[in-house]
Write a protein that holds these residues in place. Structure first.
Motif, mmCIF file in Angstrom:
data_model
loop_
_atom_site.group_PDB
_atom_site.id
_atom_site.type_symbol
_atom_site.label_atom_id
_atom_site.label_comp_id
_atom_site.label_asym_id
_atom_site.label_seq_id
_atom_site.Cartn_x
_atom_site.Cartn_y
_atom_site.Cartn_z
ATOM 1 N N LEU A 58 0.858 -1.193 0.000
ATOM 2 C CA LEU A 58 0.000 0.000 0.000
ATOM 3 C C LEU A 58 0.891 1.238 0.000
ATOM 4 N N ASP A 59 0.503 2.211 -0.819
ATOM 5 C CA ASP A 59 1.252 3.472 -0.828
ATOM 6 C C ASP A 59 0.688 4.361 0.282
ATOM 7 N N SER A 60 1.019 3.980 1.543
ATOM 8 C CA SER A 60 0.446 4.770 2.651
ATOM 9 C C SER A 60 1.488 5.795 3.100
ATOM 10 N N GLU A 264 -2.965 -5.991 6.106
ATOM 11 C CA GLU A 264 -3.346 -5.711 4.719
ATOM 12 C C GLU A 264 -4.566 -4.792 4.703
ATOM 13 N N VAL A 265 -4.566 -3.851 3.743
ATOM 14 C CA VAL A 265 -5.661 -2.880 3.615
ATOM 15 C C VAL A 265 -6.284 -3.066 2.239
ATOM 16 N N PHE A 266 -7.622 -2.984 2.164
ATOM 17 C CA PHE A 266 -8.293 -3.087 0.863
ATOM 18 C C PHE A 266 -8.422 -1.666 0.309
ATOM 19 N N ASP A 267 -7.788 -1.383 -0.829
ATOM 20 C CA ASP A 267 -7.756 0.012 -1.315
ATOM 21 C C ASP A 267 -8.894 0.303 -2.287
ATOM 22 N N SER A 273 -0.404 -4.734 1.182
ATOM 23 C CA SER A 273 0.259 -4.891 2.491
ATOM 24 C C SER A 273 0.738 -3.531 3.007
ATOM 25 N N VAL A 274 0.725 -3.405 4.332
ATOM 26 C CA VAL A 274 1.276 -2.213 4.996
ATOM 27 C C VAL A 274 2.596 -2.655 5.621
ATOM 28 N N ARG A 275 3.668 -2.448 4.885
ATOM 29 C CA ARG A 275 4.960 -2.951 5.344
ATOM 30 C C ARG A 275 5.391 -2.275 6.643
ATOM 31 N N PRO A 276 5.805 -3.043 7.642
ATOM 32 C CA PRO A 276 6.226 -2.428 8.918
ATOM 33 C C PRO A 276 7.424 -1.492 8.720
ATOM 34 N N SER A 299 -13.618 4.870 7.125
ATOM 35 C CA SER A 299 -13.171 3.755 7.965
ATOM 36 C C SER A 299 -12.919 2.614 7.005
ATOM 37 N N CYS A 300 -11.693 2.109 6.980
ATOM 38 C CA CYS A 300 -11.349 1.215 5.881
ATOM 39 C C CYS A 300 -11.198 -0.245 6.236
#
Ligand SMILES: C=C1C[C@]23C[C@@]1(O)CC[C@H]2[C@]1(C)CCC[C@@](C)(C(=O)O)[C@H]1[C@@H]3C(=O)O
Ligand SMILES: O=C(O)CCC(=O)C(=O)O
Ligand SMILES: [Fe+2]
Length: 382
Positions: A58-60, A264-267, A273-276, A299-300
């Motif tokens: 994920l590009d967070s 993991e986030v559903f975009d 994935s949200v890499r640590p 809210s995702c």
């Protein structure tokens, strides 16, 4: 209770709201069993559509809070823009230089290793009691009978009390005086999370064009939830989930991951994935804040997957308003038609604990349930 059970025994199917007396025994899920098993019990197998797949990252955004915390205007503007962009889409961002002592976070993860490494009979001293949210649970096998999550959890409450010992007292009263230090670490961790959550609330207000103290004041007397998630290695990780797909019903989540992938986030199109990031904290909006922003912030949907080789741990601090505060958007700024009726956090929490397994439709289902209830609350305006 045998401290080292030789098998996972799951009681016959039971619906969420027909919770049996936990003391009736029968169900334990303990990581002590796992190295010897090549397959997982059927109750842990999830539908094909929910099973993990190969995914990208994920590009967070990572929001550097240093400048904002120092009151630097340019940094504040950058942080506000970053938060607005993330919360208007997938609702996830990470924060760095957040002011929480890095050693405190590592100590808290270390305390999780200590607790979840205890013999099962010691962990069961903290076993969640029916109708209560706090305590130790294995796979939620005391609440659900299928699609069980591959995890053990320990949950407890946090609020500012006169003596600042609410968490210490929970650990010593539940596990004994030998756990005073563990209680102190989690007490300090929760205090740091509360302080950071109020900083994030200011950022959220500013990014929504709302008075910057509005949400901070709303959560000043918050009653929050600390949840320790321990995900043991799994012999068939491709068939199960550590935490199922859901939106957090709470207001704001501050998640401290260890260095093992799994969140993991559903975009909107695919799971990512949200890499640590070492010492960074993952922030996401929950359902209650989505209502507080009249749907402007999302809210995702997210989940946690497990793996064959390594355990994974996460510390989730869930900011929640005082139970009786009425959840409604601030007047004016977030105008337009109200998307959700007034409700209290106590009502939504009770819905998730007694009537509905939180998933990706919790707030929608709750709203229907609330408005269909025969005795509308005098507080509620729609
Ligand atoms: C209010 C809550 C319910 C859950 C814990 C939490 O504090 C916030 C997240 C919720 C949860 C993790 C969403 C997925 C399903 C769930 C049953 C779980 O896997 O733990 C949820 C938690 C719960 O105990 O109901
Ligand atoms: O363990 C994780 O990374 C996510 C856990 C989570 O979403 C939760 O506990 O609500
Ligand atoms: Fe979550």
């Amino acid at each position: 209770m045998d401290c080292n059970p030789t098998s996972v025994v799951l009681r016959p199917s039971l619906a969420l709201d027909k919770e049996r007396e936990a003391g009736s025994g029968g169900v334990v899920f303990s990581s002590a069993l796992l190295p010897n098993q090549a397959t997982i019990p059927k109750a842990f197998i999830w539908p094909q559509c929910d099973r993990p797949t190969a995914i990208e990252e994920l590009d967070s955004p990572v929001v550097d809070l240093d400048g904002f915390l120092r009151g630097d205007e340019a940094s504040t503007a950058r942080a506000v823009d970053c938060v607005r962009a993330a919360c208007s889409t997938h609702g996830f961002f990470q924060v760095a230089n957040h002011g929480v002592d890095a050693s405190l976070g590592r100590d808290a993860l270390g305390c999780m290793d200590e607790f979840f490494g205890l013999p099962l009979c010691h962990k069961l001293r903290a076993r969640r009691k029916p109708g209560n949210m706090w305590g130790y649970v294995g796979a939620h096998a005391d609440r659900f009978s299928s699609e069980l999550p591959w995890k053990e959890t320990l949950s407890f409450g946090y609020h500012e009390a006169g003596d600042d010992r609410v968490v210490i007292d929970y650990f010593t009263s539940t596990l004994g005086n030998d756990f005073q230090r563990m209680g102190l670490v989690f007490q300090r961790y929760c205090e740091a999370m509360k302080k950071l959550s109020l900083v994030i609330m200011e950022l959220l207000a500013m990014s929504l064009g709302v008075d910057r103290t509005h949400y901070r004041d709303f959560f000043e007397d918050s009653r929050s939830i600390m949840r320790c998630n321990y995900y043991p290695p799994c012999p068939e990780p491709e068939l199960t989930l550590g935490t199922g797909p859901h939106c957090d019903p709470t207001s704001l989540t501050i998640l401290r991951q260890d260095q093992v992938d799994g969140l993991e986030v559903f975009d909107g199109n695919r799971w990512r994935s949200v890499r640590p990031i070492r010492d960074a904290l993952v922030i996401n909006i929950g359902d209650t804040f989505m209502a507080l922003s009249n749907g402007r912030y999302k809210s995702c949907l997210h989940r946690a997957v497990v793996n064959r080789r390594r355990q994974r741990k996460s510390l989730a601090f869930f900011l929640c308003p005082r139970e009786d505060r009425v959840v409604r958007p601030p007047p004016g700024e977030l105008g337009g038609a109200r998307l959700y009726p007034d409700f209290t956090w106590a009502e939504l929490l009770e819905f998730t604990q007694r009537h509905y397994r939180a998933d990706m439709k919790t707030l929608h289902s709750f709203t229907d349930w609330l408005l269909s209830s025969s005795s509308p609350s005098p507080l509620r305006s729609t």
